[in-house]
Enzyme design. Structure first.
Site, PDB file in Angstrom:
ATOM      1  N   LYS A   1      47.866  17.351  13.687  1.00 16.39           N
ATOM      2  CA  LYS A   1      49.154  16.975  14.250  1.00 16.39           C
ATOM      3  C   LYS A   1      49.916  18.247  14.628  1.00 16.39           C
ATOM      4  O   LYS A   1      50.038  19.138  13.788  1.00 16.39           O
ATOM      5  CB  LYS A   1      49.957  16.167  13.220  1.00 16.39           C
ATOM      6  CG  LYS A   1      51.332  15.736  13.685  1.00 16.39           C
ATOM      7  CD  LYS A   1      52.092  14.999  12.578  1.00 16.39           C
ATOM      8  CE  LYS A   1      53.462  14.548  13.065  1.00 16.39           C
ATOM      9  NZ  LYS A   1      54.248  13.880  12.018  1.00 16.39           N
TER      10      LYS A   1
ATOM     11  N   LYS B   1      60.509  24.191   8.278  1.00 16.93           N
ATOM     12  CA  LYS B   1      59.426  23.773   7.376  1.00 16.93           C
ATOM     13  C   LYS B   1      58.233  24.733   7.446  1.00 16.93           C
ATOM     14  O   LYS B   1      57.109  24.363   7.126  1.00 16.93           O
ATOM     15  CB  LYS B   1      59.001  22.346   7.719  1.00 16.93           C
ATOM     16  CG  LYS B   1      60.156  21.345   7.638  1.00 16.93           C
ATOM     17  CD  LYS B   1      59.709  19.908   7.774  1.00 16.93           C
ATOM     18  CE  LYS B   1      60.889  18.948   7.621  1.00 16.93           C
ATOM     19  NZ  LYS B   1      60.492  17.527   7.600  1.00 16.93           N
TER      20      LYS B   1
ATOM     21  N   ARG C   1      62.359  13.191  14.268  1.00 12.27           N
ATOM     22  CA  ARG C   1      63.405  13.491  13.296  1.00 12.27           C
ATOM     23  C   ARG C   1      64.721  12.838  13.694  1.00 12.27           C
ATOM     24  O   ARG C   1      65.537  12.503  12.839  1.00 12.27           O
ATOM     25  CB  ARG C   1      63.536  15.004  13.142  1.00 12.27           C
ATOM     26  CG  ARG C   1      62.310  15.610  12.452  1.00 12.27           C
ATOM     27  CD  ARG C   1      62.316  17.114  12.403  1.00 12.27           C
ATOM     28  NE  ARG C   1      61.085  17.605  11.777  1.00 12.27           N
ATOM     29  CZ  ARG C   1      60.696  18.877  11.795  1.00 12.27           C
ATOM     30  NH1 ARG C   1      61.452  19.786  12.396  1.00 12.27           N
ATOM     31  NH2 ARG C   1      59.570  19.236  11.218  1.00 12.27           N
TER      32      ARG C   1
ATOM     33  N   LYS D   1      48.756  20.031   9.789  1.00 10.33           N
ATOM     34  CA  LYS D   1      50.045  19.646  10.350  1.00 10.33           C
ATOM     35  C   LYS D   1      50.827  20.928  10.619  1.00 10.33           C
ATOM     36  O   LYS D   1      51.155  21.678   9.701  1.00 10.33           O
ATOM     37  CB  LYS D   1      50.814  18.740   9.393  1.00 10.33           C
ATOM     38  CG  LYS D   1      52.159  18.284   9.960  1.00 10.33           C
ATOM     39  CD  LYS D   1      52.880  17.366   8.983  1.00 10.33           C
ATOM     40  CE  LYS D   1      54.207  16.896   9.528  1.00 10.33           C
ATOM     41  NZ  LYS D   1      54.923  16.006   8.580  1.00 10.33           N
TER      42      LYS D   1
ATOM     43  N   SER E   1      55.926  12.532  18.777  1.00  6.38           N
ATOM     44  CA  SER E   1      57.120  12.064  19.495  1.00  6.38           C
ATOM     45  C   SER E   1      57.484  12.942  20.681  1.00  6.38           C
ATOM     46  O   SER E   1      57.895  12.443  21.729  1.00  6.38           O
ATOM     47  CB  SER E   1      58.290  11.974  18.522  1.00  6.38           C
ATOM     48  OG  SER E   1      58.567  13.253  17.953  1.00  6.38           O
TER      49      SER E   1
ATOM     50  N   GLU F   1      42.087  24.249   5.148  1.00  2.00           N
ATOM     51  CA  GLU F   1      42.772  23.033   4.718  1.00  2.00           C
ATOM     52  C   GLU F   1      41.805  21.841   4.698  1.00  2.00           C
ATOM     53  O   GLU F   1      41.856  20.999   3.805  1.00  2.00           O
ATOM     54  CB  GLU F   1      43.954  22.739   5.646  1.00  2.00           C
ATOM     55  CG  GLU F   1      45.090  23.740   5.561  1.00  2.00           C
ATOM     56  CD  GLU F   1      45.967  23.546   4.335  1.00  2.00           C
ATOM     57  OE1 GLU F   1      45.671  22.638   3.528  1.00  2.00           O
ATOM     58  OE2 GLU F   1      46.946  24.299   4.184  1.00  2.00           O
TER      59      GLU F   1
END
Length: 340
Positions: free
Chosen positions: A264, A233, A216, A206, A290, A249
């Site tokens: 993502k 983030k 958001r 991500k 989005s 990961e």
């Protein structure tokens, strides 16, 4: 006046790739990538209230739904053959705290929404989000202290969240937080609570992407701009410049017990989807996020793109890169298009 004659040149070609593009029937028969309704997951936003259907301004055609409207939408999606929904809660600001304790309230909005969908449409898979940002007064996926995101303390809360979601009826829990070690902790917590059959779909790669803005907006889950709260983030979501890191990961998530893995966003990271697919022996999901949705919608609404053609091309590209499952806000439209 002397007439010049033009002689035709006959090419002697053994291979003519255009032979297999000549008609629609041929193209359908030899197509390498198949986009199917079976691959689609519809993300849905849930809010408190009754009869609520609030359009998200930055996501035309997407809504914040009260539980009764959520159930109605779930029934429609199931009737179209869509196998799963991914639920995301939009909580009232009064319920948000630094430790996100509402995340493990068994009577909270989210568990009630999960139960309502499973009771109304038992065959529809419910995928739940495991992250603190919808519940955090700081807007982060983890606990914030002295300007830092605390990893291990957050993981303990995520494990509790996952169990509450499983108790409510979640089929698949999807940690989207990007804390280290959370897949293993969630797997242990689920197993110890007797939920050995609840699967984990890990947000494995991500990225700290600019394409999450409309999401958001929908959840009011952006980091809060105040002293002591990191402005973004980037200390836990991945650097968009990195691809090899996704494989690290992936290795860790598989070792910790992930049943499915996710990349993502999707379209800007097709190369990462491909790499993860080649290295993975579990199903690979991609989240068509989005911002990707908003761009296509805006262009279509302005008459700049043919919406159906552009969306189907985009989702086919995500499949072609290696995604077995696609979370997309176009799921309902695509299911309708594929029926025709």
């Amino acid at each position: 006046m002397e007439m010049q004659t033009t002689q035709s040149v006959t090419l002697s070609l053994i291979e003519r790739p255009r032979r297999l593009r000549r008609t629609e029937a041929i193209r359908r028969m030899v197509g390498e990538t198949r986009l199917s309704v079976d691959q689609l997951v519809a993300p849905l936003f849930v809010v408190e209230g009754h009869g609520v259907r609030q359009e998200v301004p930055s996501m035309p055609g997407q809504y914040r739904l009260s539980i009764d409207e959520l159930v109605r939408e779930a029934r429609e999606l199931h009737a179209l053959g869509i196998p799963a929904v991914a639920l995301f809660p939009a909580l009232d600001e009064s319920l948000k705290t630094p430790d996100g304790r509402e995340a493990f309230n068994p009577d909270g909005l989210y568990p009630r929404a999960i139960r309502a969908v499973k009771e109304a449409v038992p065959e529809l898979l419910v995928i739940t989000d495991v992250a603190l940002d919808p519940y955090s007064s700081d807007g982060h996926d983890g606990i914030v202290r002295d300007g830092r995101i605390l990893n291990d303390e957050t993981v303990e809360i995520l494990a509790r969240m996952a169990v509450v979601q499983a108790q409510a009826g979640a089929d698949i829990v999807a940690p989207s937080d990007m804390m280290d070690g959370r897949v293993g902790a969630i797997r242990r917590a689920l197993d110890e609570a007797g939920f050995t059959e609840v699967a984990i779909l890990s947000y494995t790669a991500k990225y700290a992407s600019a394409f999450y803005g409309p999401f958001r907006d929908a959840l009011d889950s952006a980091p809060r701009h105040r002293p002591g709260v990191p402005p973004d983030k980037k200390t836990y979501q991945m650097d968009p410049a990195n691809a090899r890191e996704a494989l690290r990961e992936l290795r860790l998530d598989l070792e910790e017990g992930a049943d499915m893995v996710m990349v993502k966003p999707a379209l800007p990271y097709l190369d990462v989807i491909y790499r993860v697919k080649q290295a993975s022996d579990v199903p690979v999901a991609a989240y068509h996020v989005s911002g990707e949705y908003a761009m296509l919608k805006a262009a279509a609404l302005n008459g700049w793109l043919d919406e159906k053609a552009a969306v189907l091309e985009a989702l086919t590209a995500i499949c072609r890169a290696g995604a077995d499952v696609i979370l997309t806000y176009f799921a309902k439209q695509v299911a309708q298009w594929l029926q025709k």
